[in-house]
Write a protein that holds these residues in place. Structure first.
Motif, PDB file in Angstrom:
ATOM      1  N   GLY A  31       2.174  10.633  -8.803  1.00  0.00           N
ATOM      2  CA  GLY A  31       3.182  11.424  -8.098  1.00  0.00           C
ATOM      3  C   GLY A  31       3.497  12.712  -8.830  1.00  0.00           C
ATOM      4  N   LYS A  32       3.568  12.635 -10.147  1.00  0.00           N
ATOM      5  CA  LYS A  32       3.859  13.834 -10.937  1.00  0.00           C
ATOM      6  C   LYS A  32       2.710  14.835 -10.853  1.00  0.00           C
ATOM      7  N   LYS A  33       1.475  14.335 -10.848  1.00  0.00           N
ATOM      8  CA  LYS A  33       0.322  15.223 -10.753  1.00  0.00           C
ATOM      9  C   LYS A  33       0.316  15.949  -9.417  1.00  0.00           C
ATOM     10  N   GLN A  34       0.591  15.212  -8.351  1.00  0.00           N
ATOM     11  CA  GLN A  34       0.619  15.835  -7.028  1.00  0.00           C
ATOM     12  C   GLN A  34       1.725  16.872  -6.958  1.00  0.00           C
ATOM     13  N   GLN A  35       2.873  16.537  -7.520  1.00  0.00           N
ATOM     14  CA  GLN A  35       3.999  17.465  -7.502  1.00  0.00           C
ATOM     15  C   GLN A  35       3.668  18.717  -8.318  1.00  0.00           C
ATOM     16  N   ALA A  36       3.034  18.539  -9.457  1.00  0.00           N
ATOM     17  CA  ALA A  36       2.655  19.678 -10.292  1.00  0.00           C
ATOM     18  C   ALA A  36       1.623  20.546  -9.572  1.00  0.00           C
ATOM     19  N   ALA A  37       0.684  19.921  -8.879  1.00  0.00           N
ATOM     20  CA  ALA A  37      -0.327  20.677  -8.145  1.00  0.00           C
ATOM     21  C   ALA A  37       0.320  21.490  -7.026  1.00  0.00           C
ATOM     22  N   LYS A  38       1.271  20.875  -6.307  1.00  0.00           N
ATOM     23  CA  LYS A  38       1.966  21.597  -5.233  1.00  0.00           C
ATOM     24  C   LYS A  38       2.776  22.752  -5.802  1.00  0.00           C
ATOM     25  N   ALA A  39       3.420  22.539  -6.944  1.00  0.00           N
ATOM     26  CA  ALA A  39       4.204  23.597  -7.570  1.00  0.00           C
ATOM     27  C   ALA A  39       3.294  24.750  -7.998  1.00  0.00           C
ATOM     28  N   LYS A  40       2.120  24.404  -8.541  1.00  0.00           N
ATOM     29  CA  LYS A  40       1.167  25.427  -8.958  1.00  0.00           C
ATOM     30  C   LYS A  40       0.693  26.250  -7.761  1.00  0.00           C
ATOM     31  N   THR A  41       0.390  25.553  -6.663  1.00  0.00           N
ATOM     32  CA  THR A  41      -0.058  26.233  -5.457  1.00  0.00           C
ATOM     33  C   THR A  41       1.026  27.148  -4.914  1.00  0.00           C
ATOM     34  N   ALA A  42       2.271  26.663  -4.894  1.00  0.00           N
ATOM     35  CA  ALA A  42       3.379  27.476  -4.397  1.00  0.00           C
ATOM     36  C   ALA A  42       3.579  28.704  -5.286  1.00  0.00           C
ATOM     37  N   LYS A  43       3.481  28.517  -6.592  1.00  0.00           N
ATOM     38  CA  LYS A  43       3.653  29.630  -7.525  1.00  0.00           C
ATOM     39  C   LYS A  43       2.542  30.663  -7.325  1.00  0.00           C
ATOM     40  N   ARG A  44       1.309  30.182  -7.108  1.00  0.00           N
ATOM     41  CA  ARG A  44       0.182  31.073  -6.886  1.00  0.00           C
ATOM     42  C   ARG A  44       0.392  31.892  -5.606  1.00  0.00           C
ATOM     43  N   GLU A  45       0.899  31.237  -4.560  1.00  0.00           N
ATOM     44  CA  GLU A  45       1.153  31.941  -3.303  1.00  0.00           C
ATOM     45  C   GLU A  45       2.234  33.005  -3.478  1.00  0.00           C
ATOM     46  N   VAL A  46       3.277  32.680  -4.226  1.00  0.00           N
ATOM     47  CA  VAL A  46       4.353  33.643  -4.476  1.00  0.00           C
ATOM     48  C   VAL A  46       3.809  34.836  -5.247  1.00  0.00           C
ATOM     49  N   MET A  47       2.952  34.583  -6.238  1.00  0.00           N
ATOM     50  CA  MET A  47       2.370  35.673  -7.028  1.00  0.00           C
ATOM     51  C   MET A  47       1.454  36.547  -6.164  1.00  0.00           C
ATOM     52  N   LYS A  48       0.671  35.925  -5.256  1.00  0.00           N
ATOM     53  CA  LYS A  48      -0.196  36.703  -4.379  1.00  0.00           C
ATOM     54  C   LYS A  48       0.636  37.628  -3.497  1.00  0.00           C
ATOM     55  N   GLU A  49       1.726  37.095  -2.949  1.00  0.00           N
ATOM     56  CA  GLU A  49       2.593  37.908  -2.095  1.00  0.00           C
ATOM     57  C   GLU A  49       3.216  39.049  -2.900  1.00  0.00           C
TER      58      GLU A  49
END
Length: 176
Positions: A31-49
Motif C-alpha cells: 500500500g505504501k509503495k502504491q501511494q508513493a508511486a501515485k504521489a510521484k506521478t502527481a508531483k511529476r504532473e505538477v512539475m510538467k504543468e
C-alpha cells in the motif's frame, strides 16, 4: 464478495488480502509503495504543468521585448494562448503524395551526394597520380608541390600576436 478485513493505518483505510495476516508488513508495504508511486506521478504532473506555464511566460516576455525593441505597439490579444490555429486535416491521398515527394527528394539528394563523392575521389586520384609522376621526374619540384602555398587562401588577421608574460609563472620543462 471479498472476505478481507478493513483496517485503519495512519488515517488511511486499507483492505487486507484474504489469506494474509492483518497488519503484515507485505500488505502495508504494498500500500505504501502504491501511494508513493501515485504521489510521484502527481508531483511529476505538477512539475510538467509548471514548466509549461514558465515556457509560455518566457515566450510571451520574449515577444513583448521584440516588439518593444522594434517600437511596435504591443497587442496583448496577440499573445493569448487560446489564439492557436486549428490543426489542418490532410486527406490520406495528400499524405501519400507528400510521403512520396519526401522519398523522391531523399533519393535525389542521395544521388547528388554520390555524384559529388565520385567527382571528389576522381580529383584526389588524379592528384595522387600527378604527384607520383612529378616525383619520378624531379624530387625538388615534388617537394615544392607538397609545400602549402600561403597565397592559396587570402587570410588577414589583426590582433595581439604575443601574450604578455604572467608574473610568477614557471613554464613546464618539456624536454624531460
Amino acid at each position: 464478495m471479498s472476505t478481507g478485513v478493513v483496517l485503519k493505518t495512519g488515517g488511511l483505510l486499507r483492505r487486507s488480502i484474504p489469506g494474509q495476516v492483518l497488519g503484515s508488513p507485505s500488505v502495508l508495504a504494498r500500500g505504501k509503495k502504491q501511494q508513493a508511486a501515485k504521489a510521484k506521478t502527481a508531483k511529476r504532473e505538477v512539475m510538467k504543468e509548471y514548466v509549461r506555464q514558465m515556457e509560455l511566460k518566457q515566450v510571451t516576455e520574449e515577444a513583448a521585448m521584440r516588439a518593444a525593441r522594434h517600437g511596435e505597439p504591443m497587442d496583448p490579444e496577440m499573445l493569448n494562448p487560446a489564439r492557436k490555429r486549428a490543426p489542418v486535416e490532410v486527406s490520406p491521398e495528400e499524405q501519400e503524395r507528400r510521403y512520396l515527394l519526401v522519398k523522391e527528394y531523399s533519393r535525389y539528394h542521395m544521388e547528388r551526394h554520390k555524384r559529388e563523392l565520385g567527382l571528389l575521389q576522381g580529383v584526389m586520384a588524379a592528384r595522387r597520380r600527378a604527384l607520383l609522376e612529378l616525383r619520378k621526374i624531379s624530387l625538388p619540384l615534388y617537394g615544392q608541390a607538397l609545400e602549402l602555398s600561403q597565397d592559396l587562401f587570402p587570410f588577414s588577421h589583426s590582433g595581439p600576436t604575443t601574450t604578455p608574460p604572467i608574473p610568477g609563472y614557471i613554464p613546464p620543462d618539456l624536454d624531460e
